[in-house]
Every structure is written in structure tokens, then in C-alpha cells.
Design a protein around this motif. Structure first.
Motif, short mmCIF file in Angstrom:
data_model
loop_
_atom_site.label_atom_id
_atom_site.label_comp_id
_atom_site.label_asym_id
_atom_site.label_seq_id
_atom_site.Cartn_x
_atom_site.Cartn_y
_atom_site.Cartn_z
N PHE A 47 16.75 5.82 19.15
CA PHE A 47 16.24 5.61 20.50
C PHE A 47 14.75 5.29 20.46
N ARG A 48 14.01 6.04 19.65
CA ARG A 48 12.57 5.80 19.52
C ARG A 48 12.29 4.37 19.02
N THR A 49 13.05 3.93 18.03
CA THR A 49 12.86 2.58 17.48
C THR A 49 13.06 1.53 18.56
N ASN A 50 14.12 1.66 19.36
CA ASN A 50 14.38 0.70 20.44
C ASN A 50 13.25 0.69 21.47
N ILE A 51 12.77 1.89 21.82
CA ILE A 51 11.69 1.98 22.82
C ILE A 51 10.41 1.37 22.27
N GLU A 52 10.05 1.74 21.05
CA GLU A 52 8.79 1.23 20.48
C GLU A 52 8.85 -0.28 20.28
N ASN A 53 9.99 -0.78 19.84
CA ASN A 53 10.12 -2.23 19.67
C ASN A 53 10.04 -2.96 21.01
N THR A 54 10.63 -2.36 22.04
CA THR A 54 10.55 -2.95 23.39
C THR A 54 9.12 -2.97 23.89
N LEU A 55 8.42 -1.86 23.73
CA LEU A 55 7.03 -1.78 24.17
C LEU A 55 6.16 -2.78 23.42
N ASN A 56 6.35 -2.87 22.13
CA ASN A 56 5.53 -3.79 21.33
C ASN A 56 5.78 -5.25 21.71
N TRP A 57 7.06 -5.57 21.94
CA TRP A 57 7.37 -6.94 22.31
C TRP A 57 6.78 -7.30 23.67
N LYS A 79 4.21 -6.01 25.03
CA LYS A 79 2.76 -6.09 24.89
C LYS A 79 2.33 -7.43 24.33
N THR A 80 3.08 -7.92 23.34
CA THR A 80 2.72 -9.22 22.75
C THR A 80 2.91 -10.36 23.75
N GLN A 81 3.78 -10.17 24.73
CA GLN A 81 4.03 -11.20 25.75
C GLN A 81 3.18 -10.98 27.00
N ASN A 82 2.29 -9.96 26.95
CA ASN A 82 1.43 -9.62 28.08
C ASN A 82 2.24 -9.27 29.33
N ILE A 83 3.32 -8.51 29.11
CA ILE A 83 4.19 -8.07 30.21
C ILE A 83 4.10 -6.55 30.33
N SER A 84 3.76 -6.06 31.51
CA SER A 84 3.79 -4.62 31.74
C SER A 84 5.24 -4.15 31.86
N CYS A 85 5.50 -2.90 31.55
CA CYS A 85 6.88 -2.42 31.68
C CYS A 85 6.91 -0.95 32.11
N VAL A 118 13.06 11.81 27.29
CA VAL A 118 11.79 11.66 28.00
C VAL A 118 10.63 12.02 27.07
N SER A 119 10.84 12.99 26.19
CA SER A 119 9.80 13.33 25.21
C SER A 119 9.50 12.16 24.30
N VAL A 120 10.54 11.42 23.93
CA VAL A 120 10.35 10.23 23.11
C VAL A 120 9.55 9.17 23.87
N LEU A 121 9.91 8.94 25.14
CA LEU A 121 9.18 7.98 25.96
C LEU A 121 7.71 8.36 26.06
N GLU A 122 7.46 9.63 26.25
CA GLU A 122 6.08 10.11 26.38
C GLU A 122 5.31 9.93 25.07
N ASP A 123 5.94 10.31 23.96
CA ASP A 123 5.27 10.18 22.66
C ASP A 123 4.99 8.72 22.31
N ALA A 124 5.87 7.81 22.78
CA ALA A 124 5.70 6.38 22.49
C ALA A 124 4.67 5.73 23.40
N GLY A 125 4.17 6.47 24.37
CA GLY A 125 3.18 5.92 25.29
C GLY A 125 3.76 5.04 26.37
N ALA A 126 5.05 5.22 26.67
CA ALA A 126 5.70 4.40 27.70
C ALA A 126 5.35 4.90 29.10
N SER A 127 5.25 3.97 30.03
CA SER A 127 5.14 4.34 31.45
C SER A 127 6.55 4.60 31.95
N TYR A 128 6.81 5.80 32.41
CA TYR A 128 8.17 6.15 32.81
C TYR A 128 8.16 6.99 34.07
N ILE A 129 9.30 6.96 34.75
CA ILE A 129 9.51 7.77 35.96
C ILE A 129 10.85 8.47 35.82
#
Length: 369
Positions: free
Chosen positions: A129-139, A141-147, A178-189
Motif C-alpha cells: 500500500f505504501r509503495t502505491n501511495i508513494e509512487n502516486t504522490l511522486n508521479w 508531483k512530477t506532473q505538477n498536479i496536486s492530489c 491512514v498512518s501510511v498516508l500520513e507518513d508518506a506526506g499525503a494530503s488526506y481526509i
């Protein structure tokens, strides 16, 4: 006299035996009262081989289609509901306390397992799960898209008091994720806790009693958090501040759970939020409105950000609140995956919202490289 009674008895028995065959349902495909498909007539030979399951399949075929079955299903539910004190349940759903109904299908998220906290993830699953989240965030970011990741809490996570048994203490699977999202620096609700606190402030439910989803009042709580997050992401944008009036109506037939149990009626609160002093089509219009096949809206402010939403059914109640915030919003009814990157680049959103109901949170984005 005795002989007449015997004859009448024999005739009655014969009618009971014959009528189910006379009224046999040969053409139906779906049991609307049970929200499932009916067993189909089996073949003795399949692919030129003897069907070893023929007799069990034929038994299911007969049991599903004998004449008068729907009436007996209704009678059974009536007896359970009115005589056995409401003990209504099957593998998909059950009746809880105070006319609250809960979805538990093991093939669709298994809410019962989640309620008992038997679905906690192991280290390998959390790593994936962490890998998918981090890869999504990184991608992004490289496209200058907020998420933003938005999680619709399970109904039992907010209203566990209406389950017929007590929920165990301790960490939930959602807490792990949610702990994974938080540790990955994701904006989440994940508005579970605020929804729980809101229950004590208002008398109206935030979820439908007879449905799996939150109602507009519950969705509005998530919307307020989303709006605040968007203001931080786009500080120069003046998002509309729309005031809403609340109108409370009631239904006895609404909701997706009652048909699963063959129940005809149960009271359900139906709140509606109506914009004050303005019509909905002044806030946004539909470019496309086709439910699961796609929804695309156009906001009134052409300078506002452009949004793409990967969603499920929980976002339906959010659509009227979210659509006025953006110049355009496209809602795609699926989880984000590697294959969606090409379309994202074509659409060119300023922000992507990844939404999922809690029971499907582990797959909110998958296979991302």
C-alpha cells in the motif's frame, strides 16, 4: 362427513403439490426481493462430459423457481420482522438496533470482518500500500498536479452503537492505512472522528438508516474539510462560499439494503441541502451525467482549478458541493491505476481527488509505478 373431510384433505394436499409446478418460474432471471440472480437450469452433460454437480444444481434450480416462492419469501420476512422481533439477516446484510440496517457482504469489503477488526494488514500488505501511495504522490508531483485522498468511513465506523453487538477496542485497518498516508506526506481526509462528534450536535442522522452510504449532511462534513484543504493548496483562488438550507423528508422504501433482505418498508431519514438564494444550474452545469459511465461538470468560474476525481458511490452525495468549486470536474467511477496516467495527462487537471469508501481503501490506487 368423515369421508368428505378425507377427500378435501387429499385434494388440498394435491393442490399444494401441483400449484408450485403449475406456477413454476421458467423465464425469470432475477429475484428482486433478494437482489440476486436465480439459479439457471443445469445440463446433464457439459462439454460432452457428465455434469457431476447436476443433481445439486437442479435442486437449486427447483428451489429458486417453484410457484409462489416470492410470496413465501415475503411471508418469511414478515414473520421474522413482526413475530421474531426483527431478526432479519442474510449473507449480505442484517437489521441492527433501532431500525438501522447494515451491509456485510464478504465479497464486497467484508464489513463484518472490519467491525470485529479481524482484517488488519500484515507488514507486506502495508508495504505494498505504501509503495502505491508513494509512487502516486511522486508521479503527481512530477506532473505538477496536486492530489488529495478522501476516505468515506464505513457506516458501522460512525454508528457502531446500532450493531447488535459491541465493537472491540483497538486499531482498525483504516487506522493502519491512514498512518501510511500520513507518513508518506499525503494530503488526506478521513472524517470518521469528526462525524462521530457531529452526532451529538444534531438530531438528524449523517448516514441513511436503510442504506450503505452517508447522506448529504454526512457528505457535507467531508466537503467542509475538503474546501479548507483546497484553500491551502490554492491560496489565490476565491472558492465560492455557498450557504445551504436543510430540508428533512422521510421515506419507508428508500435505500439499497432493504431489497437485499426482502423487506418492504422501514423508515429512513432523507435530508436535503438546498443552496440559499441561487439555483443549482447557476453554480454548475453538466457536460455529461451518466452515473457509473461518467459525470463531467462545468463550474461558473472559468479561472478556478480543473479537477479529476477517481471515485465510487460515496462521492455521489458530494458531487453537488464539489462541482461549483472548479472550472471543470470529471468524475471517473474507478480506482486509479497505472493505465489511467495517459488520460490524466490528456485531461491536464490541477488537482486529483482519489476517493474510496473505507472498506475498499487498500485499493484506492494500485499497480502504480
Amino acid at each position: 362427513m368423515k369421508k368428505k373431510i378425507q377427500v378435501l384433505f387429499i385434494v388440498g394436499v394435491l393442490l399444494v403439490c401441483i400449484l408450485p409446478l403449475v406456477k413454476f418460474n421458467r423465464v425469470g432471471t432475477v429475484s428482486e426481493k433478494e437482489n440476486r440472480g436465480l439459479a439457471v437450469k443445469p445440463y446433464l452433460f457439459v462439454d460432452n462430459r457428465l455434469n457431476q454437480n447436476f443433481f445439486s444444481e437442479y435442486s437449486n434450480y427447483l428451489n429458486d423457481r417453484f410457484g409462489g416462492r416470492n410470496r413465501l419469501v415475503t411471508l418469511n420476512k414478515f414473520i421474522q420482522y413482526n413475530i421474531l422481533h426483527g431478526a432479519i439477516y442474510n449473507e449480505k446484510a442484517f437489521k441492527g438496533k433501532s431500525e438501522w440496517w447494515f451491509y456485510i457482504s464478504s465479497s464486497d469489503g467484508n464489513n463484518l470482518s472490519d467491525f470485529y477488526k479481524r482484517n488488519l494488514l500484515n507488514n507486506d500488505e502495508l508495504k505494498n500500500f505504501r509503495t502505491n501511495i508513494e509512487n502516486t504522490l511522486n508521479w503527481c508531483k512530477t506532473q505538477n498536479i496536486s492530489c488529495i485522498f478522501l476516505i468515506g468511513p464505513n457506516k458501522h465506523s460512525v454508528y457502531s452503537e446500532f450493531y447488535p453487538f459491541e465493537r472491540p477496542a483497538g486499531q482498525t485497518r483504516a487506522d493502519q492505512l491512514v498512518s501510511v498516508l500520513e507518513d508518506a506526506g499525503a494530503s488526506y481526509i478521513f472524517p470518521r472522528d469528526i462525524l462521530i462528534s457531529k452526532k451529538s450536535e444534531i438530531d438528524v442522522p449523517l448516514y441513511y438508516e436503510t442504506d450503505t452510504h452517508w447522506n448529504p449532511l454526512g457528505a457535507f462534513v467531508a466537503y467542509e474539510q475538503l474546501l479548507n484543504m483546497l484553500k491551502e493548496m490554492f491560496p489565490n483562488q476565491n472558492f465560492p462560499e455557498i450557504q445551504y438550507d436543510t430540508k428533512i423528508e422521510y421515506s419507508t422504501t428508500a435505500g439499497d439494503i432493504l431489497p437485499m433482505l426482502g423487506v418492504e418498508n422501514s423508515k429512513s431519514t432523507q435530508p436535503k441541502l438546498i443552496p440559499q438564494g441561487i439555483m443549482q444550474d447557476e453554480l454548475y452545469t453538466y457536460i455529461k451525467k451518466d452515473g457509473v459511465n461518467g459525470v463531467h461538470t462545468k463550474g461558473a468560474d472559468e479561472t478556478a482549478p480543473r479537477a479529476l476525481v477517481f471515485r465510487d458511490s460515496f462521492f455521489t452525495a458530494l458531487e453537488p458541493f464539489v462541482s461549483p468549486l472548479f472550472s471543470e470536474t470529471e468524475y471517473i467511477w474507478k480506482k486509479f491505476s497505472e493505465s489511467d496516467k495517459e488520460y490524466v495527462l490528456e485531461y491536464k487537471p490541477d488537482v486529483i481527488i482519489f476517493e474510496s469508501v473505507e472498506r475498499h481503501l487498500p485499493s484506492i490506487c494500485s499497480g502504480i509505478k
